[in-house]
Design an enzyme around this catalytic site. Sequence first.
Site, PDB file in Angstrom:
ATOM      1  N   CYS A  48       0.779  -1.218  -0.109  1.00  0.00           N
ATOM      2  CA  CYS A  48       0.070   0.136  -0.174  1.00  0.00           C
ATOM      3  C   CYS A  48       0.644   1.347  -0.022  1.00  0.00           C
ATOM      4  CB  CYS A  48      -0.928   0.079   1.217  1.00  0.00           C
ATOM      5  SG  CYS A  48      -1.759  -1.524   1.412  1.00  0.00           S
ATOM      6  N   TYR A 178      -6.984  -5.702  -9.499  1.00  0.00           N
ATOM      7  CA  TYR A 178      -6.587  -4.530  -8.893  1.00  0.00           C
ATOM      8  C   TYR A 178      -5.124  -4.269  -9.118  1.00  0.00           C
ATOM      9  CZ  TYR A 178      -5.403  -5.861  -4.224  1.00  0.00           C
ATOM     10  OH  TYR A 178      -4.902  -6.334  -2.934  1.00  0.00           O
TER      11      TYR A 178
END
Length: 488
Positions: A48, A178
């Site tokens: 992330c 994704y």
Amino acid sequence: MAFDYDLFVIGGGSGGVRAARVAASEAGAKVALAEESRYGGTCVIRGCVPKKLMVFASGYPEAVEEAKAYGWAMEQGPFDWPAFHGKMAAELDRLEEVYRSILSRSGVETFDQRARLVDAHTVELADGTRKSAKHILVATGGRPVRPDLANADLGLVSDDIFHLENLPKKILIIGGGYIACEFACILNGLGVDVTMYYRGAQILRGFDDEARGLVADAMARRGIEIHTGANILEMAPANSDHGSITLTDSDAAMGADREMVETVAHADTDGAAPDGPVWVKAGNGEEGVFDKVFFATGRAPNTADMGLEEVGVKLARNGSIEVDEYSQTAVPSIYAIGDVTGRVQLTPVAIREGMAFVETVFKGNPTPVDHDLIPSAVFTRPELGTVGLTEEQAMAQGEIEVYCTSFRPMREAFADGHERVLMKLIVAKDTRRVLGCHIVAPEAGEMIQLAGIAIKMGATKEQFDATCAVHPTMSEEIVTMRHPVRTA
């Protein structure tokens, strides 16, 4: 029986660190944690955080072009990957130290080595030392995987992207989830020629069809070549016998029945990224050479060689740890949270699971983990924010109304841009409750966080309508759509 610790945590990612810290600082437990790699886990070190920094970096070329449309005399210069990469690495080092400091201040004893289970209350460290604990929490996360394909080690996985010394000029991304889509947009924004192969009919499977279609259109408009129904059959180091050609749209005709084998091999997450151009042969027989091939073909839980099954912990077919609603395994003293359980693979979910574990085990407050209505975002360009049911999922459950609008926002229209945004609400016809919200727009991740609060509370469409709009904004459309575009 006396134990060395009340809790021994295996894994220093976001979920494990949160559970260890809270158990020690708030519940007064004696806690130890073992981590064989870097503290912070996937999110902070190889997921992330560095990915989002790359998202930010990749957006500036478009910002420069847009600025010109608004009257600024600006010119786009070259991107300095080594400079950015060095600063990013320093930031990750800083964050890792923050994690270590949090554990130290909380009184958690740490071991920088691998740990595996010996029995229901004992772990063995890599140096042979054994430690006992009343409770053991497994939070070892997951890893990216390569397909079972000859020479697959020539390809990158997501961990490798953050170790590249230089950006490739041309890359082939295998996958359409994704991770594949986010890195396709990132690399495209940084000036890399990006081609995607995905064996399915449309990228971002599992997301709302209308939303993912808009994302796919936007990616194609930016020059990303997306070939669906496509796969590769062979890959090898490029040499003089392998000519470089441009793969065409005919690749879409590749037989989806000849899917890549799902069997996975471990990714070498600690090694250097593979070097040299790679030759690939597509399912339709065409060939091409790319500077890099990037596999975004899935992730697997880190459960191998941990002694889990030997002590009675049950694993699913994909290797994930089976747990109940309280994150407890088949062995009462052993719990598991995060990606290693194969539930919802998101950092905030792992943290919540860790908190619920502490409430249940150390605070005497049995707390099941709530996996319902979790907001999430895909950091493509534009972003996709989503919470709740897709239109397709909702249709299968009952009668619905769909409220949807797609338009060029003011900022884009003034700059003569072509980008469209999407605002979509799925509403139950009988209860009027908003079942899902899907946004495709710049900063959709920021918007969906707030929409998620209302939907989690069970807000109705009329309550959305009763909320005054903030004008002029893109998000005002969420509360101004009065008539459904369709019912089902």
